[in-house]
Design a protein around this motif. Structure first.
Motif, PDB file in Angstrom:
ATOM      1  N   VAL A 202      15.355 -48.301 -34.564  1.00  0.00           N
ATOM      2  CA  VAL A 202      14.457 -48.099 -33.414  1.00  0.00           C
ATOM      3  C   VAL A 202      15.215 -48.240 -32.099  1.00  0.00           C
ATOM      4  O   VAL A 202      16.073 -49.104 -31.956  1.00  0.00           O
ATOM      5  CB  VAL A 202      13.258 -49.079 -33.411  1.00  0.00           C
ATOM      6  CG1 VAL A 202      12.290 -48.794 -34.533  1.00  0.00           C
ATOM      7  CG2 VAL A 202      13.720 -50.529 -33.444  1.00  0.00           C
ATOM      8  N   GLY A 203      14.882 -47.371 -31.155  1.00  0.00           N
ATOM      9  CA  GLY A 203      15.404 -47.457 -29.801  1.00  0.00           C
ATOM     10  C   GLY A 203      14.272 -47.705 -28.824  1.00  0.00           C
ATOM     11  O   GLY A 203      13.112 -47.855 -29.218  1.00  0.00           O
ATOM     12  N   MET A 204      14.595 -47.714 -27.543  1.00  0.00           N
ATOM     13  CA  MET A 204      13.577 -48.053 -26.545  1.00  0.00           C
ATOM     14  C   MET A 204      12.433 -47.054 -26.496  1.00  0.00           C
ATOM     15  O   MET A 204      11.279 -47.432 -26.296  1.00  0.00           O
ATOM     16  CB  MET A 204      14.217 -48.188 -25.157  1.00  0.00           C
ATOM     17  CG  MET A 204      13.239 -48.679 -24.096  1.00  0.00           C
ATOM     18  SD  MET A 204      12.398 -50.239 -24.518  1.00  0.00           S
ATOM     19  CE  MET A 204      13.595 -51.445 -23.944  1.00  0.00           C
ATOM     20  N   LYS A 205      12.709 -45.768 -26.688  1.00  0.00           N
ATOM     21  CA  LYS A 205      11.622 -44.788 -26.691  1.00  0.00           C
ATOM     22  C   LYS A 205      10.629 -45.089 -27.810  1.00  0.00           C
ATOM     23  O   LYS A 205       9.411 -45.049 -27.606  1.00  0.00           O
ATOM     24  CB  LYS A 205      12.168 -43.372 -26.829  1.00  0.00           C
ATOM     25  CG  LYS A 205      11.109 -42.276 -26.680  1.00  0.00           C
ATOM     26  CD  LYS A 205      11.731 -40.906 -26.634  1.00  0.00           C
ATOM     27  CE  LYS A 205      12.484 -40.680 -25.336  1.00  0.00           C
ATOM     28  NZ  LYS A 205      11.592 -40.639 -24.159  1.00  0.00           N
ATOM     29  N   ASP A 206      11.136 -45.431 -28.996  1.00  0.00           N
ATOM     30  CA  ASP A 206      10.269 -45.816 -30.111  1.00  0.00           C
ATOM     31  C   ASP A 206       9.451 -47.052 -29.743  1.00  0.00           C
ATOM     32  O   ASP A 206       8.240 -47.115 -29.981  1.00  0.00           O
ATOM     33  CB  ASP A 206      11.098 -46.150 -31.358  1.00  0.00           C
ATOM     34  CG  ASP A 206      11.959 -45.000 -31.827  1.00  0.00           C
ATOM     35  OD1 ASP A 206      11.415 -43.909 -32.035  1.00  0.00           O
ATOM     36  OD2 ASP A 206      13.178 -45.203 -31.986  1.00  0.00           O
ATOM     37  N   ILE A 207      10.137 -48.038 -29.182  1.00  0.00           N
ATOM     38  CA  ILE A 207       9.482 -49.310 -28.876  1.00  0.00           C
ATOM     39  C   ILE A 207       8.410 -49.132 -27.811  1.00  0.00           C
ATOM     40  O   ILE A 207       7.320 -49.716 -27.904  1.00  0.00           O
ATOM     41  CB  ILE A 207      10.536 -50.352 -28.471  1.00  0.00           C
ATOM     42  CG1 ILE A 207      11.351 -50.738 -29.716  1.00  0.00           C
ATOM     43  CG2 ILE A 207       9.900 -51.579 -27.828  1.00  0.00           C
ATOM     44  CD1 ILE A 207      12.561 -51.583 -29.449  1.00  0.00           C
TER      45      ILE A 207
END
Length: 336
Positions: free
Chosen positions: A20-25
């Protein structure tokens, strides 16, 4: 959830970063705020074990929070066990935050995953601010005044830059060298200019003010703020003047009970000067579109996403799902 799953998947920080990256989070946090507003997320108030953070016994200069939650849109339950330590931990060169997340299958009561929680904690803290701005700001570009220059400052900028163009970033920190390092680290995330300032008042001349410091005395003064300012006092202590809180046009929080008993509102609530009646709305109400913050251009708005276990559990749930799909992590049977 997979009802047949009986063992526990162990997932380390390296794997979490791969999944997971920030866009996912940002999207997971948004969905979880919607769940709060719709009543499908259950999130009791966090419980704190003081291990000397306040100078008492035992003398370990730390604390731990137990943060359970149930996430309706994922049908999972979980607990984050998280804290911060100075003292011997700092001397050992370890990060301030230490955390683990346990996931539970609510159908069977089996523990489906155990994950590192530090990375998720840092990332979701920034994402809470970014999503709050998603509900409060009606323009694509904003300026930010950042008080503090540590990990939480960095993740706030990372999360906000995913949803908005940052037209200007003004950084104040009690140690100039740390502020300069933050400016260098985030330069690719800021489309506009970055300024490091010596006078904290200069950082207050932005659309959005974010305080992420350990200050125990107010830094931001009430008479500095212009109409239209949104301020996020995210530190655990007292970073903004009481007068600023008392004169605010709107106070918005993520979790009413927690926000009244921790951080910026804590002692005003004890004095009876700020109560639940003073809370304009929750971020869940705004995310689920049960209410609107309205036009904030003439208001002083205080927004306090104090932090909920639901965000951590929801992110961990998505990590667990992706890890199973990709065959990552290590299975461990605690029973046999």
């Amino acid at each position: 959830m997979i009802l047949e799953e009986k063992n526990t998947l162990l997932i380390n920080q390296k794997t979490i970063k791969e999944l997971v990256g920030m866009k996912d989070i940002n999207e997971i946090v948004h969905k979880t705020f919607v769940g709060f507003g719709e009543g499908t997320v259950i999130n009791p108030t966090k419980l704190t074990l003081d291990l000397g953070e306040t100078g008492g016994y035992p003398p370990y200069e730390g604390f731990m929070n137990a943060m359970p939650a149930y996430i309706g849109w994922q049908d999972i339950a979980g607990l984050k066990w998280v804290g911060g330590f100075l003292g011997e931990r700092k001397e050992a060169g370890l990060p301030y935050i230490t955390a683990m997340i346990l996931l539970l299958n609510p159908h069977l009561g089996t523990f489906t995953a155990a994950l590192d929680g530090a990375y998720i904690t840092n990332m979701r803290t920034g994402s809470q601010t970014a999503n709050a701005l998603r509900y409060l700001v009606k323009k694509p570009s904003i300026s930010i005044g950042m008080y503090g220059a540590g990990m939480q400052a960095s993740t706030n900028i990372l999360a906000i830059s995913d949803l908005f163009d940052i037209s200007e970033l003004i950084i104040w920190n009690h140690r100039r060298s740390t502020a300069d390092k933050l400016a260098e680290d985030v330069k690719d995330l800021v489309k506009g200019t970055i300024r490091v300032v010596e006078d904290p008042k200069e950082a207050s001349q932005a659309d959005v003010l974010i305080t992420v410091t350990p200050a125990q005395e107010p830094i931001v003064k009430a008479d500095w703020l212009q109409p239209g300012t949104i301020i996020f006092p995210l530190g655990s202590f007292q970073e903004i003047e009481d007068e600023l809180i008392l004169k605010a046009d709107k106070i918005i929080v993520d979790h009413v009970e927690q926000a009244l008993h921790r951080g910026a509102l804590k002692h005003l609530n004890k004095q009876g000067k700020v109560t639940e009646e003073n809370i304009f709305a929750t971020l869940g109400d705004l995310a689920a579109e049960k209410t609107s913050a309205g036009d904030l251009s003439k208001d002083i708005t205080i927004c306090i996403p104090i932090g909920t276990g639901a965000m951590d559990v929801a992110i961990a749930g998505e990590v667990h799902k992706r890890a199973l799909e990709k065959g990552l992590g290590e299975h461990f049977d605690f029973v046999e």
